[in-house]
Design a protein around this motif. Structure first.
Motif, PDB file in Angstrom:
ATOM      1  N   LEU A  11       7.963 -10.279  -2.277  1.00 60.48           N
ATOM      2  CA  LEU A  11       7.801  -9.867  -0.888  1.00 60.48           C
ATOM      3  C   LEU A  11       6.857  -8.680  -0.811  1.00 60.48           C
ATOM      4  N   SER A  12       5.957  -8.737   0.153  1.00 59.86           N
ATOM      5  CA  SER A  12       5.142  -7.557   0.420  1.00 59.86           C
ATOM      6  C   SER A  12       4.729  -7.540   1.885  1.00 59.86           C
ATOM      7  N   GLY A  13       4.115  -6.472   2.291  1.00 57.74           N
ATOM      8  CA  GLY A  13       3.719  -6.363   3.685  1.00 57.74           C
ATOM      9  C   GLY A  13       2.700  -5.260   3.894  1.00 57.74           C
ATOM     10  N   MET A  44       5.018 -10.188   5.123  1.00 54.16           N
ATOM     11  CA  MET A  44       5.291  -9.839   6.509  1.00 54.16           C
ATOM     12  C   MET A  44       4.272  -8.840   7.018  1.00 54.16           C
ATOM     13  N   ALA A  46       4.313  -5.440   8.747  1.00 59.01           N
ATOM     14  CA  ALA A  46       5.302  -4.383   8.956  1.00 59.01           C
ATOM     15  C   ALA A  46       5.047  -3.690  10.293  1.00 59.01           C
ATOM     16  N   HIS A  49       7.301  -0.671  11.139  1.00 60.04           N
ATOM     17  CA  HIS A  49       6.850   0.535  10.437  1.00 60.04           C
ATOM     18  C   HIS A  49       5.666   1.196  11.146  1.00 60.04           C
ATOM     19  N   TYR A 132      11.720   5.817   7.295  1.00 63.24           N
ATOM     20  CA  TYR A 132      10.754   4.754   6.964  1.00 63.24           C
ATOM     21  C   TYR A 132      11.101   4.039   5.648  1.00 63.24           C
ATOM     22  N   MET A 136      12.022  -0.007   4.706  1.00 62.71           N
ATOM     23  CA  MET A 136      11.281  -0.717   3.665  1.00 62.71           C
ATOM     24  C   MET A 136      12.248  -1.274   2.609  1.00 62.71           C
ATOM     25  N   ASP A 139      13.634  -4.385   4.057  1.00 66.00           N
ATOM     26  CA  ASP A 139      12.663  -5.485   3.955  1.00 66.00           C
ATOM     27  C   ASP A 139      12.809  -6.187   2.609  1.00 66.00           C
ATOM     28  N   ILE A 140      12.884  -5.377   1.584  1.00 65.88           N
ATOM     29  CA  ILE A 140      12.860  -5.898   0.215  1.00 65.88           C
ATOM     30  C   ILE A 140      14.204  -6.520  -0.166  1.00 65.88           C
ATOM     31  N   VAL A 148       7.891  -6.876  -6.138  1.00 65.07           N
ATOM     32  CA  VAL A 148       7.244  -6.317  -4.953  1.00 65.07           C
ATOM     33  C   VAL A 148       5.880  -5.753  -5.357  1.00 65.07           C
ATOM     34  N   VAL A 150       3.119  -3.532  -4.874  1.00 65.12           N
ATOM     35  CA  VAL A 150       2.769  -2.369  -4.049  1.00 65.12           C
ATOM     36  C   VAL A 150       1.807  -1.479  -4.811  1.00 65.12           C
TER      37      VAL A 150
HETATM   38  N1  TRP Z   1       5.103   0.797   3.412  1.00 66.18           N
HETATM   39  C1  TRP Z   1       4.148  -0.194   2.999  1.00 66.18           C
HETATM   40  C2  TRP Z   1       2.741   0.388   3.064  1.00 66.18           C
HETATM   41  O1  TRP Z   1       2.477   1.263   3.843  1.00 66.18           O
HETATM   42  C3  TRP Z   1       4.225  -1.430   3.864  1.00 66.18           C
HETATM   43  C4  TRP Z   1       5.542  -2.091   3.694  1.00 66.18           C
HETATM   44  C5  TRP Z   1       6.580  -2.119   4.589  1.00 66.18           C
HETATM   45  C6  TRP Z   1       5.978  -2.810   2.542  1.00 66.18           C
HETATM   46  N2  TRP Z   1       7.608  -2.836   4.090  1.00 66.18           N
HETATM   47  C7  TRP Z   1       7.291  -3.262   2.843  1.00 66.18           C
HETATM   48  C8  TRP Z   1       5.390  -3.111   1.310  1.00 66.18           C
HETATM   49  C9  TRP Z   1       8.028  -3.987   1.902  1.00 66.18           C
HETATM   50  C10 TRP Z   1       6.129  -3.847   0.382  1.00 66.18           C
HETATM   51  C11 TRP Z   1       7.452  -4.284   0.686  1.00 66.18           C
HETATM   52  O2  TRP Z   1       1.894  -0.071   2.333  1.00 66.18           O
END
Ligand code: TRP
Length: 335
Positions: A11-13, A44, A46, A49, A132, A136, A139-140, A148, A150
């Motif tokens: 999962l990522s976003g 997704m 975000a 966020h 925040y 997150m 989400d994960i 993940v 990132v």
């Molecule tokens: N915080 C991440 C960013 O700014 C974006 C994000 C939100 C994210 N939820 C996540 C990344 C879950 C990975 C998994 O890049």
């Protein structure tokens, strides 16, 4: 999405706070494309966020649709991956509340991103900015994600997600899978063209330093021509040559050439020549993405069908975890 039990979940976003740029593309989205055959992938937007900073609603809407269409235009196949808006799956916000109660004030207070962002936005240090990382984590953990992907700047948030999961599991048994970071084999960290010791970012003030995915060819070439280099006039990868190193990383990422090959190719040629070639190769690499984007963005019905299905399927998976979490803490199951 093919459902093979052996496949791991990824999962990522990305936050739709600005336009997707070359840094986000080469550093993240392009790598996601390579994962779609071997993993169950959820990507997704975000958007919740994004609300931690003040953003004009019309701008947020435009950015969100644009980024969603760009995910697909970049090659993330909606048949093989789940694509959705975070705000369309209410379980993210619901789990986030529960996890808030298993996250310590001190932990959040130590987050370097919170400290950085508070320093930069002293007039709007809201509670959402503080929590925040908890959203997150939700989400994960909602999807029992194994991996993940990132960047460096999100590692601390991922660590916190593991700590929260460990704490919760310690009280209630193994509810959450502990996620690991995922570093792609070929990841590129792209820096600003005008300030090559800083990441090319959505919030970059100098727009000449940032190449947006939807920039036209002229703009792309102009930005590369203005890229900061050094006084040596030799295309080689070396310490202290941040501008050239960055251009080499970009050229390598879009052409697949190694640094050695690039050094040979530009042996005895000047920086002007090199910058123009990199600019042209980037424009060439982005042309099909832009073409596909233009087709998609004018087909709202198709985009809508994709994000509707994404939210339904993601919601189904998320509900399984949330139901367990609610039950374990002692909430009365919904009748
Ligand atoms: N915080 C991440 C960013 O700014 C974006 C994000 C939100 C994210 N939820 C996540 C990344 C879950 C990975 C998994 O890049």
């Amino acid at each position: 999405m093919s459902e093979t039990i052996a496949k791991k979940t990824i999962l990522s976003g990305i936050k739709p706070t600005g336009s997707l740029n070359l840094g986000g593309y080469l550093g993240a989205v392009k790598n996601w494309v390579a994962l779609q055959e071997d993993y169950n992938c959820l990507y997704m937007l975000a958007d919740l966020h994004a609300l931690t900073i003040r953003i004009d609603p019309a701008v947020l809407r435009k950015n969100s649709m644009e980024l969603f269409a760009l995910y697909i235009a970049c090659g993330i196949d909606p048949e093989k991956n789940l694509l959705f808006f975070q705000s369309h799956v209410p379980q993210h916000a619901e789990l986030s509340w529960i996890l808030n109660c298993y996250t310590m004030f001190g932990e959040l207070n130590r987050m370097t991103q919170f400290k950085d962002k508070s320093a930069k936005n002293a007039e709007n240090i809201n509670a959402g900015l503080f929590t925040y990382p908890v959203l997150m984590a939700a989400d994960i953990l909602l999807y029992q994600s194994d991996l993940v992907p990132v960047g460096e700047d999100q590692r601390q948030h991922l660590e916190l997600a593991r700590d929260i999961a460990t704490r919760y599991n310690g009280v209630y048994g193994d509810v959450f899978k502990l996620p690991e970071g995922y570093t792609p084999k070929v990841g590129a960290r792209i820096m600003s063209l005008t300030n090559p010791t800083h990441k090319m970012s959505k919030s970059e003030e100098d727009e000449n330093g940032t190449v947006n995915l939807l920039d036209n060819k002229d703009a792309i070439i102009r930005k590369f021509k203005r890229a900061v280099t050094d006084s040596e006039t030799c295309v080689r990868h070396a310490e202290g040559k941040d501008g050239i190193n960055n251009l080499m990383s970009i050229y390598s990422a879009v052409t697949g050439k190694s640094f050695e090959e690039i050094e040979k190719e530009f042996d005895g040629r000047g920086y002007g020549d090199f910058k123009l070639t990199v600019g042209e190769s980037v424009a060439e690499c982005l042309a099909p993405v832009q073409q596909k984007y233009n087709d998609l963005i004018s087909d709202k019905a198709q985009l809508e069908a994709i994000y509707k299905r994404g939210a339904e399927q993601a919601g189904y998976m998320a509900m399984k975890t949330l139901r367990k979490v609610y039950k374990k803490v002692g909430l009365i199951p919904r009748a």
